[in-house]
Design an enzyme around this catalytic site. Structure first.
Site, PDB file in Angstrom:
ATOM      1  N   LYS A 151      38.297  30.126  -4.568  1.00 31.23           N
ATOM      2  CA  LYS A 151      38.649  29.838  -3.176  1.00 31.23           C
ATOM      3  C   LYS A 151      37.496  29.076  -2.554  1.00 31.23           C
ATOM      4  O   LYS A 151      36.345  29.193  -2.994  1.00 31.23           O
ATOM      5  CB  LYS A 151      38.869  31.138  -2.391  1.00 31.23           C
ATOM      6  CG  LYS A 151      39.696  30.948  -1.154  1.00 31.23           C
ATOM      7  CD  LYS A 151      41.174  30.878  -1.500  1.00 31.23           C
ATOM      8  CE  LYS A 151      42.048  30.736  -0.282  1.00 31.23           C
ATOM      9  NZ  LYS A 151      43.470  30.856  -0.637  1.00 31.23           N
TER      10      LYS A 151
HETATM   11  P1  NAD Z   1      48.279  27.571   8.638  1.00 34.47           P
HETATM   12  O1  NAD Z   1      46.950  27.207   9.147  1.00 34.47           O
HETATM   13  O2  NAD Z   1      49.274  26.501   8.360  1.00 34.47           O
HETATM   14  O3  NAD Z   1      48.978  28.612   9.654  1.00 34.47           O
HETATM   15  C1  NAD Z   1      48.343  29.764  10.127  1.00 34.47           C
HETATM   16  C2  NAD Z   1      49.177  30.276  11.293  1.00 34.47           C
HETATM   17  O4  NAD Z   1      48.664  31.516  11.738  1.00 34.47           O
HETATM   18  C3  NAD Z   1      49.164  29.342  12.512  1.00 34.47           C
HETATM   19  O5  NAD Z   1      50.460  29.276  13.064  1.00 34.47           O
HETATM   20  C4  NAD Z   1      48.239  30.060  13.475  1.00 34.47           C
HETATM   21  O6  NAD Z   1      48.493  29.729  14.821  1.00 34.47           O
HETATM   22  C5  NAD Z   1      48.601  31.488  13.143  1.00 34.47           C
HETATM   23  N1  NAD Z   1      47.651  32.464  13.652  1.00 34.47           N
HETATM   24  C6  NAD Z   1      46.294  32.427  13.663  1.00 34.47           C
HETATM   25  N2  NAD Z   1      45.806  33.508  14.295  1.00 34.47           N
HETATM   26  C7  NAD Z   1      46.875  34.244  14.673  1.00 34.47           C
HETATM   27  C8  NAD Z   1      47.017  35.456  15.381  1.00 34.47           C
HETATM   28  N3  NAD Z   1      45.962  36.136  15.820  1.00 34.47           N
HETATM   29  N4  NAD Z   1      48.279  35.926  15.607  1.00 34.47           N
HETATM   30  C9  NAD Z   1      49.358  35.257  15.177  1.00 34.47           C
HETATM   31  N5  NAD Z   1      49.278  34.082  14.507  1.00 34.47           N
HETATM   32  C10 NAD Z   1      48.049  33.598  14.271  1.00 34.47           C
HETATM   33  O7  NAD Z   1      48.032  28.472   7.349  1.00 34.47           O
HETATM   34  P2  NAD Z   1      49.020  28.771   6.138  1.00 34.47           P
HETATM   35  O8  NAD Z   1      48.720  27.812   5.056  1.00 34.47           O
HETATM   36  O9  NAD Z   1      50.396  28.936   6.633  1.00 34.47           O
HETATM   37  O10 NAD Z   1      48.466  30.188   5.638  1.00 34.47           O
HETATM   38  C11 NAD Z   1      48.848  31.408   6.275  1.00 34.47           C
HETATM   39  C12 NAD Z   1      48.457  32.579   5.383  1.00 34.47           C
HETATM   40  O11 NAD Z   1      49.104  32.439   4.113  1.00 34.47           O
HETATM   41  C13 NAD Z   1      46.977  32.691   5.069  1.00 34.47           C
HETATM   42  O12 NAD Z   1      46.642  34.057   4.915  1.00 34.47           O
HETATM   43  C14 NAD Z   1      46.854  31.986   3.726  1.00 34.47           C
HETATM   44  O13 NAD Z   1      45.718  32.394   2.989  1.00 34.47           O
HETATM   45  C15 NAD Z   1      48.145  32.444   3.078  1.00 34.47           C
HETATM   46  N6  NAD Z   1      48.594  31.584   1.987  1.00 34.47           N
HETATM   47  C16 NAD Z   1      48.825  30.243   2.190  1.00 34.47           C
HETATM   48  C17 NAD Z   1      49.286  29.473   1.121  1.00 34.47           C
HETATM   49  C18 NAD Z   1      49.642  28.013   1.287  1.00 34.47           C
HETATM   50  O14 NAD Z   1      50.177  27.431   0.329  1.00 34.47           O
HETATM   51  N7  NAD Z   1      49.420  27.397   2.431  1.00 34.47           N
HETATM   52  C19 NAD Z   1      49.477  30.062  -0.133  1.00 34.47           C
HETATM   53  C20 NAD Z   1      49.248  31.426  -0.293  1.00 34.47           C
HETATM   54  C21 NAD Z   1      48.806  32.175   0.779  1.00 34.47           C
END
Ligand code: NAD
Length: 469
Positions: free
Chosen positions: A160
């Site tokens: 990561k």
């Molecule tokens: P992103 O940045 O696209 O979205 C994150 C979202 O969370 C945003 O809408 C943001 O406004 C919201 N957020 C932040 N703080 C918040 C709060 N206090 N309350 C409510 N919402 C809040 O990120 P993403 O890529 O969608 O990733 C989201 C999660 O999924 C993370 O934990 C990431 O590690 C995990 N993840 C992502 C992927 C991927 O392919 N993008 C893969 C596996 C896991």
């Protein structure tokens, strides 16, 4: 890993390190802000503006992952020396990312790349741009990737990366400069056969394009060096939606466990970024109804349902969940977890379901789109209350699975259709779900302990067969 393979790899790294350009701090060596070494909390100063933290967990992401690893290691009777190898990272790199911003000043951010375990293949894991990123968090997320890639059985290790920058406060050109500067500092430990980054919180296909371009300046055109790229730059069809699609695919397998018809389900989404948006849209395609959603701006709810496609369009156009104009009520974000629903999908940050809010939850199932959204104490409360949990290490693996497909396509210089990608993703997610569920049934454990056991066993087998442990 065999001695020969280790020697070969280390020789390659020594050669890399002796090349021109600034040396990358290596394992056990102090980086600019580092106490260096394994297991110590990272206390490095953050250069971004501080904001009041939302109500979050009683433990760190690192403690969450360690808790589940230790419990599984005990159940598997893993010898202490083997557990010690698997608990620590292979390599932790911390670098300075100096970038001149529009205020005319050079701002120094901290960048990290942690490679946890490479027994099963090249290191793989996302890059996060977020002000709260620190070494502890990256270390935890890297370890999670090791178990995740093993659980879905794709040939990767776990890694990561991250930079403690808030991209929402920067102009696009400034984000590009952060991405390029970070790549310049860490490229020596990356590469298509060594470590392949992907998007995560705060990064997207555009950031991957800049990272690929920067890597290409030094190594020649190398599309397989990062995944999650735009389609125009050898990205894979289906990658953008993959994590959300995987969440929904495992949900469909899990629904019968609680006698739920997916087309009649109600659901709540916490976090409306890449994962949350796609999970919501695809759940809605099944006929399920979105009754509550939050992002960092606030939360909304509607018993009659919120149109996930329209909300996604609104957010894509630069809007936020709180200012969505679609017959919904704005609610206190802390109350989102208390909404009555069949399925709750955390898709924001780690530690958001904790001991202070878990007992309020009124869902029957939780499918973890986010990484480490649930603390061990919250997990115990929910399990006690009969909530069926599909854990992060399984539920959100769709992204890395399609990243694997993208890498395979790039290495072969060919492209699969979107249908092919989605179908193959479904096969892997369904197989992984049932392998984990069967193991849980055999040992009378919930899905999470079963998933960790399966992942750890596969990594131990690969590492010992190589002669690494
Ligand atoms: P992103 O940045 O696209 O979205 C994150 C979202 O969370 C945003 O809408 C943001 O406004 C919201 N957020 C932040 N703080 C918040 C709060 N206090 N309350 C409510 N919402 C809040 O990120 P993403 O890529 O969608 O990733 C989201 C999660 O999924 C993370 O934990 C990431 O590690 C995990 N993840 C992502 C992927 C991927 O392919 N993008 C893969 C596996 C896991």
């Amino acid at each position: 890993m065999s001695d020969e393979a280790t020697e070969e790899r280390e020789q390659a790294e020594r050669e890399d390190e002796s090349a021109d350009g600034p040396a990358v701090p290596q394992e056990g060596e102090a980086g600019p802000h580092s106490g260096a070494g394994h297991g110590k909390p990272d206390k490095s100063a953050k250069q971004t503006e501080e904001e009041p933290a939302p109500k979050r967990a009683e433990v760190s992401n690192y403690e969450i992952v360690e808790h589940w690893f230790n419990a599984a290691a005990d159940r598997l009777n893993l010898p202490d020396d083997v557990a010690a190898v698997l608990r620590s990272s292979y390599r932790e790199v911390q670098v300075q990312v100096p970038v001149r911003l529009s205020d005319g000043k050079v701002h120094v951010f901290s960048g990290y790349r942690v490679q946890h375990n490479g027994a099963r293949g090249p290191y793989k894991g996302g890059i996060r741009f977020h002000p709260e990123v620190d070494l502890d968090e990256v270390r935890a997320l890297a370890e999670l990737m090791t178990w995740k890639t093993a659980i879905v059985n794709i040939p990767y290790g776990g890694a990561k990366g991250g930079v403690n920058v808030d991209p929402s406060k920067l102009e696009s050109g400034e984000v590009q400069n952060v991405a390029r500067s970070f790549m310049d500092k860490i490229e020596k430990v990356l590469g298509p056969q060594r470590d392949i980054p992907a998007p995560d919180v705060g990064t997207n296909a555009q950031v991957m394009a800049w990272l690929m371009d920067e890597y290409g300046k030094l190594h020649g055109h190398t599309p397989a060096c990062v995944t999650g790229k735009p389609i125009a730059l050898e990205g894979s069809f289906g990658r953008e939606a993959a994590t959300g699609r995987g969440v929904v695919q495992v949900f469909c397998e899990a629904a019968p466990e609680i006698d739920l018809d997916p087309s009649e389900a109600t659901f709540v989404i916490q976090g409306f970024g890449n994962v949350g948006t796609w999970a919501a849209r695809l759940m809605q395609d099944l006929g399920a109804k979105l009754v509550g959603v939050a992002d960092a701006s606030g939360a909304i709810a509607s018993e009659g349902g919120i149109d996930a496609d329209k909300l996604a369009e609104h957010v894509r156009a630069g809007g936020s969940v709180a200012d969505f104009d679609g017959r919904t009520d704005e609610i206190d974000p802390n109350e989102l977890v208390a909404l009555e629903c069949d399925v709750f999908i955390p898709a924001a940050l780690g530690g958001m379901i904790h001991e202070d809010n878990a007992a309020k939850m009124r869902c029957r199932m939780m499918v973890e789109g986010a990484n480490s959204p649930t603390t061990p104490k919250a997990d115990a409360i929910l399990t006690e209350n009969g909530v069926f949990i599909v854990p992060d290490v399984l539920a959100n693996a769709g992204g890395v699975v399609v990243s694997y497909f993208e890498w395979v396509q790039n290495l072969q210089h060919m492209r699969w259709t979107e249908d092919e990608v989605n179908e193959r993703l479904g096969e892997i997610m369904r197989r992984a779900f049932h392998e984990v569920a069967d193991r849980g049934r055999e040992n009378s454990t919930p899905m999470r302990p079963a998933a960790y056991e399966l992942g750890i066993e596969r990594v131990v087998e690969a590492a010992s067969t190589r002669g690494y442990i």
